[in-house]
Scaffold this motif. Sequence first.
Motif, PDB file in Angstrom:
ATOM      1  N   SER A   3       0.827  -1.203   0.000  1.00 12.79           N
ATOM      2  CA  SER A   3       0.000   0.000   0.000  1.00 12.79           C
ATOM      3  C   SER A   3       0.863   1.255   0.000  1.00 12.79           C
ATOM      4  CB  SER A   3      -0.949  -0.005   1.210  1.00 12.79           C
ATOM      5  OG  SER A   3      -0.242   0.067   2.429  1.00 12.79           O
TER       6      SER A   3
ATOM      7  N   MET B   4       2.658   1.451  -3.508  1.00 14.30           N
ATOM      8  CA  MET B   4       1.727   1.975  -4.512  1.00 14.30           C
ATOM      9  C   MET B   4       1.696   3.503  -4.483  1.00 14.30           C
ATOM     10  SD  MET B   4      -1.400  -0.755  -3.973  1.00 14.30           S
ATOM     11  CE  MET B   4      -2.627   0.487  -4.335  1.00 14.30           C
ATOM     12  N   THR B   5       1.593   4.052  -3.283  1.00 15.11           N
ATOM     13  CA  THR B   5       1.521   5.502  -3.142  1.00 15.11           C
ATOM     14  C   THR B   5       2.791   6.165  -3.655  1.00 15.11           C
ATOM     15  OG1 THR B   5       0.162   5.139  -1.170  1.00 15.11           O
ATOM     16  CG2 THR B   5       0.985   7.369  -1.530  1.00 15.11           C
TER      17      THR B   5
ATOM     18  N   VAL C 225       2.938   6.059  -7.514  1.00 15.75           N
ATOM     19  CA  VAL C 225       2.072   7.055  -8.135  1.00 15.75           C
ATOM     20  C   VAL C 225       2.844   8.350  -8.337  1.00 15.75           C
ATOM     21  CG1 VAL C 225       0.056   8.539  -7.767  1.00 15.75           C
ATOM     22  CG2 VAL C 225      -0.108   6.088  -7.337  1.00 15.75           C
TER      23      VAL C 225
ATOM     24  N   LEU D  62       1.880   6.620 -12.294  1.00 13.78           N
ATOM     25  CA  LEU D  62       0.968   5.539 -12.653  1.00 13.78           C
ATOM     26  C   LEU D  62      -0.478   6.013 -12.692  1.00 13.78           C
ATOM     27  CD1 LEU D  62       2.411   2.606 -10.495  1.00 13.78           C
ATOM     28  CD2 LEU D  62       3.024   3.276 -12.824  1.00 13.78           C
TER      29      LEU D  62
ATOM     30  N   ASN E 250      -4.638   5.207 -12.216  1.00 12.85           N
ATOM     31  CA  ASN E 250      -5.391   4.458 -11.214  1.00 12.85           C
ATOM     32  C   ASN E 250      -5.533   2.994 -11.599  1.00 12.85           C
ATOM     33  OD1 ASN E 250      -5.775   6.505  -9.386  1.00 12.85           O
ATOM     34  ND2 ASN E 250      -7.819   7.053 -10.088  1.00 12.85           N
TER      35      ASN E 250
ATOM     36  N   GLU F  80      -3.377   1.138 -13.346  1.00 12.80           N
ATOM     37  CA  GLU F  80      -2.117   0.444 -13.079  1.00 12.80           C
ATOM     38  C   GLU F  80      -1.926   0.200 -11.588  1.00 12.80           C
ATOM     39  OE1 GLU F  80       0.875   1.894 -16.636  1.00 12.80           O
ATOM     40  OE2 GLU F  80       0.284   3.354 -15.103  1.00 12.80           O
ATOM     41  N   VAL F  81      -2.254   1.206 -10.796  1.00 12.30           N
ATOM     42  CA  VAL F  81      -2.133   1.051  -9.342  1.00 12.30           C
ATOM     43  C   VAL F  81      -3.070  -0.044  -8.842  1.00 12.30           C
ATOM     44  CG1 VAL F  81      -2.464   2.206  -7.130  1.00 12.30           C
ATOM     45  CG2 VAL F  81      -1.400   3.434  -9.012  1.00 12.30           C
ATOM     46  N   SER F  82      -4.265  -0.102  -9.405  1.00 18.85           N
ATOM     47  CA  SER F  82      -5.234  -1.120  -9.003  1.00 18.85           C
ATOM     48  C   SER F  82      -4.702  -2.523  -9.267  1.00 18.85           C
ATOM     49  CB  SER F  82      -6.552  -0.922  -9.755  1.00 18.85           C
ATOM     50  OG  SER F  82      -7.156   0.296  -9.398  1.00 18.85           O
TER      51      SER F  82
ATOM     52  N   TRP G  33      -5.840   0.740  -0.154  1.00 15.84           N
ATOM     53  CA  TRP G  33      -5.977   2.050  -0.783  1.00 15.84           C
ATOM     54  C   TRP G  33      -5.871   3.207   0.197  1.00 15.84           C
ATOM     55  CZ3 TRP G  33      -6.204   4.236  -5.550  1.00 15.84           C
ATOM     56  CH2 TRP G  33      -6.289   3.382  -6.652  1.00 15.84           C
TER      57      TRP G  33
ATOM     58  N   THR H 269      -3.242   5.986  -0.255  1.00 12.69           N
ATOM     59  CA  THR H 269      -3.464   6.683  -1.534  1.00 12.69           C
ATOM     60  C   THR H 269      -4.709   7.556  -1.476  1.00 12.69           C
ATOM     61  OG1 THR H 269      -2.376   4.867  -2.707  1.00 12.69           O
ATOM     62  CG2 THR H 269      -3.747   6.347  -4.018  1.00 12.69           C
TER      63      THR H 269
END
Length: 450
Positions: free
Chosen positions: A44, A47-48, A51, A56, A58, A60-62, A278, A281
């Motif tokens: 998590s 991911m942040t 970004v 990236l 949304n 791709e992050v997903s 999430w 983010t």
Amino acid sequence: MTETTSLTRAERLDRLPFTREHGRLVVGSGLGWALDAMDVGLISFVMTALVAQWGLSNGEVSWIGSIGFVGMALGATLGGLLADRVGRRQVFALTLLVFGLATGAAALSWSVGALLVFRFLIGLGLGAELPVASTLVSEFAPARVRGRVVVALEAFWAVGWTLAALIGYFVVPTSDDGWRWALAIGAVPALYAVVVRRGLPESVRFLELRGRTDEAEAAVRRFERAADVEPVRSPAPPPAVAAPGPGALWSAATRTRTAALWIVWFSINFAYYGAFIWLPTLLFNDGFSLVKSFEYTLYITLAQLPGYAAAAYLIERWGRRPTLATFLLGSAVGAGMFAAAEGDTAVLLTGMVLSFFNLGAWGALYAVTPEIYPTALRATGAGAAAGFGRLASIAAPLCVPLLVDTGGTGLVFGAFAAFFVLAALAALRLPERRGEALDDPITSGTALRG
């Protein structure tokens, strides 16, 4: 008790107090559990960071958030099947090795595609580990405290997630390579796998089912020595049997509880992973700085610990079913409050309420799951439920951007509240096994009554 008394080995384990050997088993398994949680939690924060660094989308992050759960769904199902065939300890050690090595490799990711491949491999190991570890611990814990012991095991999840939050807060933002160093730290489970393989006992019930009576007797005596309890004779176990296939989960005796269990697992996975994968983010997108979003996530994560403590106490006072249902409803209230929260303080406090009840519910669920199936089917049943639940953890991170675009953070957490309510209703259909021995329903028939 006289020397002529005859008890089964399972009864000999159930008569024991909680000993240092139980403690070693819980801590040994719990450290693996914590390392698992640390790895799941780290993504998590990664991911942040990505970004901001890689720009990236949304979508791709997903997929970065979801692909690991694809592996976990497969790993949980296969891990349970393997654990009922080759042993709980063997599979536990193997899963730690797989996801530890894959996490270390993920630190070297050179593209989104490479990171997705490594995250899938990580998921294979992670998915198999949790149901196998909880099954192993539940099969050694004395019946009168079994639920409390398994919740204590699950509490290591909060330890691992807190470590992830600390690494996310202190390591990830320090440089452009901070996320790589965070994943490199996540490779520790590969080393710990050696400790697990050498130090933890194999399940006595599994050994007896496989006709390995001498090993089963040695494991029981190890725990009896720790309690300073004199061994007694045990009758010969039933003949070794082949592990039933997963189709046995849907026999007339088990289909109601299997369906209810799968609904609980699916719903709690959707709400939990949709929220917590999430969360940093979402906070960042709502205007919090990167460091501030990580700081709030750390505080919210710390609220998991008292949630586990409350569940561990209540599960042997109220019972499994009422504890699980109550904490699921509390999670629904927490999610609803978070959806309506305005201002920094409200966001923090309602997030902590959600975290408290949600992780208490997880503790109760892991206590319930191994208890409702017979020994020959126990790991398979736990793994299948976890595997089905992982389908929701795949879907949830993918659904979050769609919900955000439609109705913002409020709609996201309103949806999570609805899934918690559904899980609470399904939990009421599960059997209550507080204080009961982990007998073998295939032979006795007692534990398969609805």
